[in-house]
Design a protein around this motif. Structure first.
Motif, PDB file in Angstrom:
ATOM      1  N   ALA B 351       0.816  -1.218   0.000  1.00  0.00           N
ATOM      2  CA  ALA B 351       0.000   0.000   0.000  1.00  0.00           C
ATOM      3  C   ALA B 351       0.845   1.261   0.000  1.00  0.00           C
ATOM      4  O   ALA B 351       0.473   2.252  -0.631  1.00  0.00           O
ATOM      5  CB  ALA B 351      -0.931  -0.009   1.213  1.00  0.00           C
ATOM      6  N   THR B 352       1.974   1.247   0.721  1.00  0.00           N
ATOM      7  CA  THR B 352       2.729   2.488   0.870  1.00  0.00           C
ATOM      8  C   THR B 352       4.020   2.510   0.068  1.00  0.00           C
ATOM      9  O   THR B 352       4.548   3.586  -0.197  1.00  0.00           O
ATOM     10  CB  THR B 352       3.104   2.715   2.343  1.00  0.00           C
ATOM     11  OG1 THR B 352       3.963   1.653   2.741  1.00  0.00           O
ATOM     12  CG2 THR B 352       1.897   2.752   3.229  1.00  0.00           C
ATOM     13  N   LYS B 366      -6.146   4.458   7.755  1.00  0.00           N
ATOM     14  CA  LYS B 366      -6.097   4.164   6.319  1.00  0.00           C
ATOM     15  C   LYS B 366      -6.298   2.682   6.038  1.00  0.00           C
ATOM     16  O   LYS B 366      -6.964   2.296   5.096  1.00  0.00           O
ATOM     17  CB  LYS B 366      -4.756   4.606   5.749  1.00  0.00           C
ATOM     18  CG  LYS B 366      -4.395   6.035   6.072  1.00  0.00           C
ATOM     19  CD  LYS B 366      -4.911   6.934   4.999  1.00  0.00           C
ATOM     20  CE  LYS B 366      -4.755   8.400   5.284  1.00  0.00           C
ATOM     21  NZ  LYS B 366      -3.873   8.820   6.331  1.00  0.00           N
ATOM     22  N   MET B 367      -5.691   1.829   6.859  1.00  0.00           N
ATOM     23  CA  MET B 367      -5.740   0.393   6.590  1.00  0.00           C
ATOM     24  C   MET B 367      -6.225  -0.336   7.839  1.00  0.00           C
ATOM     25  O   MET B 367      -5.428  -0.967   8.545  1.00  0.00           O
ATOM     26  CB  MET B 367      -4.346  -0.118   6.214  1.00  0.00           C
ATOM     27  CG  MET B 367      -3.706   0.644   5.081  1.00  0.00           C
ATOM     28  SD  MET B 367      -1.960   0.242   4.915  1.00  0.00           S
ATOM     29  CE  MET B 367      -2.043  -1.411   4.300  1.00  0.00           C
ATOM     30  N   GLU B 440      -0.727  10.066   2.643  1.00  0.00           N
ATOM     31  CA  GLU B 440      -2.111  10.530   2.695  1.00  0.00           C
ATOM     32  C   GLU B 440      -3.050   9.662   1.862  1.00  0.00           C
ATOM     33  O   GLU B 440      -4.152   9.344   2.271  1.00  0.00           O
ATOM     34  CB  GLU B 440      -2.191  11.979   2.176  1.00  0.00           C
ATOM     35  CG  GLU B 440      -1.543  12.997   3.089  1.00  0.00           C
ATOM     36  CD  GLU B 440      -2.380  13.284   4.316  1.00  0.00           C
ATOM     37  OE1 GLU B 440      -3.435  13.904   4.159  1.00  0.00           O
ATOM     38  OE2 GLU B 440      -1.991  12.871   5.429  1.00  0.00           O
ATOM     39  N   SER B 441      -2.575   9.269   0.672  1.00  0.00           N
ATOM     40  CA  SER B 441      -3.479   8.605  -0.279  1.00  0.00           C
ATOM     41  C   SER B 441      -3.466   7.083  -0.125  1.00  0.00           C
ATOM     42  O   SER B 441      -3.951   6.380  -1.000  1.00  0.00           O
ATOM     43  CB  SER B 441      -3.063   8.971  -1.703  1.00  0.00           C
ATOM     44  OG  SER B 441      -1.728   8.570  -1.900  1.00  0.00           O
ATOM     45  N   THR B 442      -2.940   6.575   0.998  1.00  0.00           N
ATOM     46  CA  THR B 442      -2.864   5.134   1.180  1.00  0.00           C
ATOM     47  C   THR B 442      -4.256   4.522   1.276  1.00  0.00           C
ATOM     48  O   THR B 442      -5.145   5.086   1.919  1.00  0.00           O
ATOM     49  CB  THR B 442      -2.111   4.815   2.478  1.00  0.00           C
ATOM     50  OG1 THR B 442      -0.910   5.555   2.463  1.00  0.00           O
ATOM     51  CG2 THR B 442      -1.820   3.352   2.588  1.00  0.00           C
ATOM     52  N   ARG B 443      -4.422   3.381   0.605  1.00  0.00           N
ATOM     53  CA  ARG B 443      -5.707   2.692   0.692  1.00  0.00           C
ATOM     54  C   ARG B 443      -5.495   1.275   1.174  1.00  0.00           C
ATOM     55  O   ARG B 443      -4.392   0.745   1.138  1.00  0.00           O
ATOM     56  CB  ARG B 443      -6.401   2.699  -0.665  1.00  0.00           C
ATOM     57  CG  ARG B 443      -7.073   4.049  -0.954  1.00  0.00           C
ATOM     58  CD  ARG B 443      -7.940   3.957  -2.161  1.00  0.00           C
ATOM     59  NE  ARG B 443      -7.160   3.639  -3.343  1.00  0.00           N
ATOM     60  CZ  ARG B 443      -7.499   2.733  -4.232  1.00  0.00           C
ATOM     61  NH1 ARG B 443      -8.602   2.053  -4.089  1.00  0.00           N
ATOM     62  NH2 ARG B 443      -6.745   2.502  -5.287  1.00  0.00           N
ATOM     63  N   GLU B 444      -6.599   0.657   1.603  1.00  0.00           N
ATOM     64  CA  GLU B 444      -6.524  -0.735   2.076  1.00  0.00           C
ATOM     65  C   GLU B 444      -6.201  -1.653   0.900  1.00  0.00           C
ATOM     66  O   GLU B 444      -6.500  -1.352  -0.259  1.00  0.00           O
ATOM     67  CB  GLU B 444      -7.873  -1.102   2.726  1.00  0.00           C
ATOM     68  CG  GLU B 444      -7.942  -2.461   3.374  1.00  0.00           C
ATOM     69  CD  GLU B 444      -6.928  -2.650   4.483  1.00  0.00           C
ATOM     70  OE1 GLU B 444      -5.783  -2.977   4.151  1.00  0.00           O
ATOM     71  OE2 GLU B 444      -7.279  -2.491   5.669  1.00  0.00           O
ATOM     72  N   GLN B 450      -6.783  -9.328   2.211  1.00  0.00           N
ATOM     73  CA  GLN B 450      -7.499  -9.136   3.485  1.00  0.00           C
ATOM     74  C   GLN B 450      -8.025 -10.455   4.018  1.00  0.00           C
ATOM     75  O   GLN B 450      -7.908 -10.747   5.205  1.00  0.00           O
ATOM     76  CB  GLN B 450      -8.680  -8.198   3.293  1.00  0.00           C
ATOM     77  CG  GLN B 450      -8.313  -6.767   3.071  1.00  0.00           C
ATOM     78  CD  GLN B 450      -9.548  -5.927   2.851  1.00  0.00           C
ATOM     79  OE1 GLN B 450     -10.633  -6.312   3.250  1.00  0.00           O
ATOM     80  NE2 GLN B 450      -9.382  -4.795   2.210  1.00  0.00           N
TER      81      GLN B 450
END
Lengths: 112, 500, 159
Positions: B351-352, B366-367, B440-444, B450
């Motif tokens: 993600a990052t 974020k996650m 900032e724009s990190t998403r799961e 998951q």
């Protein structure tokens, strides 16, 4: 008995090359020497004075037959060694490509 | 009974079928390899059930040859225990790598190597012949060398070379040990080997080969004087492979083979046990201290693996039934939470794009799923009471104190405190606190990643119940009995062999 | 070398090429002989396969890699290699007809009969002709064909 010790000394020569040498290719050669020492040891202890190969033959008493298993084991370990060596050489070429050197003291981007 | 060879046939056959499919992308490779690992997991559950309903171990004669000549596949309770762990974790990781491996090019090659490694590990666990064990051992090792270098960046090549050089040395020590044993006993079947050795008594050859085995398996399971490769190799691999290596490879190749050969074949001596205890205790402290100083997330987890493997070795070294039970339980727990933590680190990296703890922070909002599963795993590994790690560590520490090794017990407690401290550092710097601007724009992460993390964390929460006799009697207890009965193993195997 | 059609410029000298042309077939034949007689005399799948692979490698060294890749494309090598393993696995799986994995489902061997010894000759052929020979040759080919650009990555990282 002396031959066994010579065989172990060969193993230690390989070990010395792995531990002590700085060149990647020499380390690989060290691993190969170790492998061959083990294979030689397999062949040595299966050796029998005036032994006969364990293949069946007609009109022939099967006496003083050598143990066939160590040869099969040696062959298997040669195959495994071949695979390991091929992979090692492949990785060594790629390392040279990335780092431009075979010197292991200069290949030190990983630390800690 | 008929299912036993499937543990080897399925992964190896599937691996070569996948390599036929070439570089083609698409769902086929994903579905096929996931189906194979799911099937293996189901078969391992059935095998566990079968071993619980029978008292004697199951033996499969490959090619119809009876054991002294042919190669038998032996399934007893310890094997069934290990098979369940190996196949469960590999299924979870396969599920995870569907999304994670998207960014690498040759996905079918990844699955080929992955399934080869699974097949090798199953073979190591299931084999009843010491040389056959070595062959599968090398199969799994060679697949893992290639997988460590899979990303083909400079660091990965370097790590893979270090790993390969150390590990090839370890394999050669083991091969030399097997050769010495064979020259002494003229048999390779484990049960017969054990019988011959107990008839002959311990002589110099056996002692020399046991030293070689300790060196070889010590390198493979990364006990402290031989640990240098692990901290390079495990972080460099792609995250699913790090999880495989830390979660099950060092256990099935290192610890399982070590205990099988020493407890069941050669027989344990007090000097061997005290050596194991010492190495285990040193591993706990050294691994913990080294992990504390790391800022790279995966490197920290790799050093933590050394520390946790130290607990298992310490438990095996004490040698009382309670300690062995604790060690096996910790082996199970560690394979669950360490693979979960490596999958979390992979999710963070996915993600990052970084895994440097100093650059991370505030990922909790974020996650959420990654954060919560990693919190569960961290609490499990540091031994916070309701989670599984607490019970296994407690068993090992109790066993230490009960057998009079209070010093080792205190070391284990210090190691546990170290574990808590570096996992607190991990949680604090990755998931809590303010988020840096770059994140900032990190998403799961995607759904399948998951899913596997959530399943593993559920197992992590609830596997503490294995401590209760009601559940443990079907899982860890019989596996412990196999090790605790020591050299009676050969009588069981020979009894089954002579019946038919 | 721009003249791609002129194959005389590729590879080694004329002497080597002529000698290779004579010997490569003999080496291949000897390898096949060792494979097929693996069950009645020393040798077998691995040794024979190795000799076959050496004949390929000799051909490649003498005539250059383009010449051999024209005959066996790289993709074909990996496919055939996988097929060899699968063939070996199928032979082993057919043993289930006799009740066991790897069971010898063919009639047992007779001394000094070439066409005997159950599944062993077939396994030898599967291993040697496809797996070992092409596997070894594939390894050699991959090591030769690696695109070689030293220090490229290092400079990129330092920038």
């Amino acid at each position: 008995m002396l031959t066994y010790f010579l065989c172990l000394i060969l193993f230690c020569v390989g070990l010395y090359a792995i531990v002590r040498k700085r060149n990647i290719i020499k380390i690989i050669i060290g691993i190969i020497i170790c492998e061959y020492a083990v294979n030689l040891f397999l062949a040595l202890f299966a050796y029998k004075m005036n032994g006969r190969s364990p293949i069946y033959s007609p009109r022939q008493e099967i006496v003083n037959m050598v143990d066939p298993l160590p040869q099969a084991l040696a062959l298997t370990s040669i195959v495994i060694g071949l695979a390991t060596t091929a992979l090692l050489v492949g990785i060594a070429i790629r390392i040279y490509e990335k780092y431009g050197t075979f010197d292991i003291t200069k290949i030190n981007r990983l630390k800690g | 009974m008929k299912l036993i060879p499937l543990f080897i046939i399925l992964p190896l056959g599937a691996a070569f079928l996948l390599s036929l499919s070439g570089k083609r992308k698409g769902a086929f490779c994903d579905i096929f390899s996931n189906a194979i690992t799911l099937l293996l997991f189901i078969i391992s559950l059935i095998t566990l059930y079968n071993t619980n309903t029978q008292i004697l171990p199951l033996i499969y004669k490959v090619g119809g040859w009876a054991p002294p000549i042919g190669i038998p596949l032996v399934v007893d309770s310890l094997t069934a225990f290990m098979l369940l762990i190996v196949n469960f974790i590999s299924f979870m990781i396969n599920l995870y790598s569907v999304n994670y491996m998207e960014k690498f090019t040759a996905k079918s090659k990844f699955y080929t190597l992955f399934l080869l490694m699974v097949g090798g590990m199953n073979g190591v666990v299931i084999s009843g012949d010491i040389f056959n064990l070595f062959v599968f051992f090398e199969l799994a090792s060679i697949a893992s060398y290639a997988l460590v270098a899979f990303g083909s960046r400079a660091e990965e090549m370097e790590a893979s070379f270090k790993y390969m050089a150390m590990s090839a040395m370890g394999s050669l020590f083991i091969l030399l040990g097997i050769v010495f044993l064979y020259s002494n006993a003229s048999t390779l079947n484990m049960a017969h080997l054990s019988e011959v050795i107990s008839n002959q008594g311990i002589n110099k050859t056996v002692i020399f080969s046991s030293i070689l085995f300790i060196l070889g398996f010590g390198i493979k399971s990364a006990i402290v004087p031989f640990h240098a490769w692990l901290a390079d190799a495990h972080p460099a691999a792609p995250a699913p492979i790090s999880a495989m290596l830390s979660g099950i490879l060092i256990k099935s190749l290192g610890i399982y083979s070590l205990c099988r050969i020493f407890y069941n074949v050669l027989g344990v001596t007090t000097s061997f046990l005290s050596l194991l205890m010492f190495l285990g205790a040193v591993s706990i402290i050294v691994g913990g201290l080294l992990a504390l100083g790391q800022s790279d997330l995966k490197r920290m987890l790799a050093y933590s693996s050394i520390s946790q493997v130290g607990y298992i070795i310490l438990g095996l070294g004490i040698g009382t039934p309670m300690a062995i039970l604790g060690a096996l339980f910790h082996l199970f727990n560690h394979s669950i939470f360490k693979s979960l933590l490596f999958l979390n680190s992979g999710a963070v990296e996915y993600a990052t794009g970084t895994r440097d703890l100093e650059k991370l922070g505030g990922l909790r909002e974020k996650m959420p799923i990654t954060a919560n599963t990693s919190l569960i795993a961290s609490m499990g590994i540091s031994g916070i009471p309701p989670f599984n790690g607490f019970f296994s560590k407690l068993l090992i520490i109790f066993a230490c104190i009960k057998s009079g090794y209070i010093g080792y017990g205190i070391w284990a407690i210090i190691g546990s405190v170290l574990t808590i401290s570096y996992f607190m550092k991990f949680q604090k710097s990755a998931f809590f606190g303010p988020a840096p601007k770059e994140l900032e724009s990190t998403r799961e992460v995607p759904f399948l990643m998951q899913t596997s993390m959530v399943i593993l964390s559920i197992v992590c929460i609830f596997s503490g119940v294995i401590i209760l006799p009601k559940f443990g009697n079907y899982f860890t207890e019989p596996a412990k009995n196999v090790l605790a009965q020591g050299k009676d193993y050969k009588d069981m195997i020979l009894k089954v062999t002579n019946e038919k | 070398m721009k003249a791609k059609n002129n194959s005389d410029n590729k590879g080694m000298s004329l002497i080597v090429k002529t000698v290779t042309r004579i010997f490569v077939g003999l080496i291949l034949l000897y390898g096949i002989y060792i494979v097929l007689h693996g069950h009645v005399s020393p040798g077998g799948g691995f040794a024979g396969g190795f000799i076959i692979a050496l004949s390929y490698i000799l051909f490649m060294l003498a005539f250059g890699k383009e010449e051999i890749l024209k005959r066996i494309p790289e993709r074909m090598i990996s496919i055939l290699e996988s097929l060899g393993v699968i063939m070996f696995l199928v032979i082993a799986l057919l043993g289930f007809s006799g009740g066991y994995f790897f069971y010898n489902w063919l009639p047992k061997g007779m001394p000094f009969k070439l066409l005997s010894a159950g599944t062993i000759p077939i396994s030898n052929v599967a291993l040697a002709l496809l797996e070992v020979s092409l596997g070894l040759f594939g390894i050699f080919l991959v090591l030769v064909l690696l695109k070689f650009a030293p220090k490229k990555d290092l400079e990129k990282d330092e920038e």
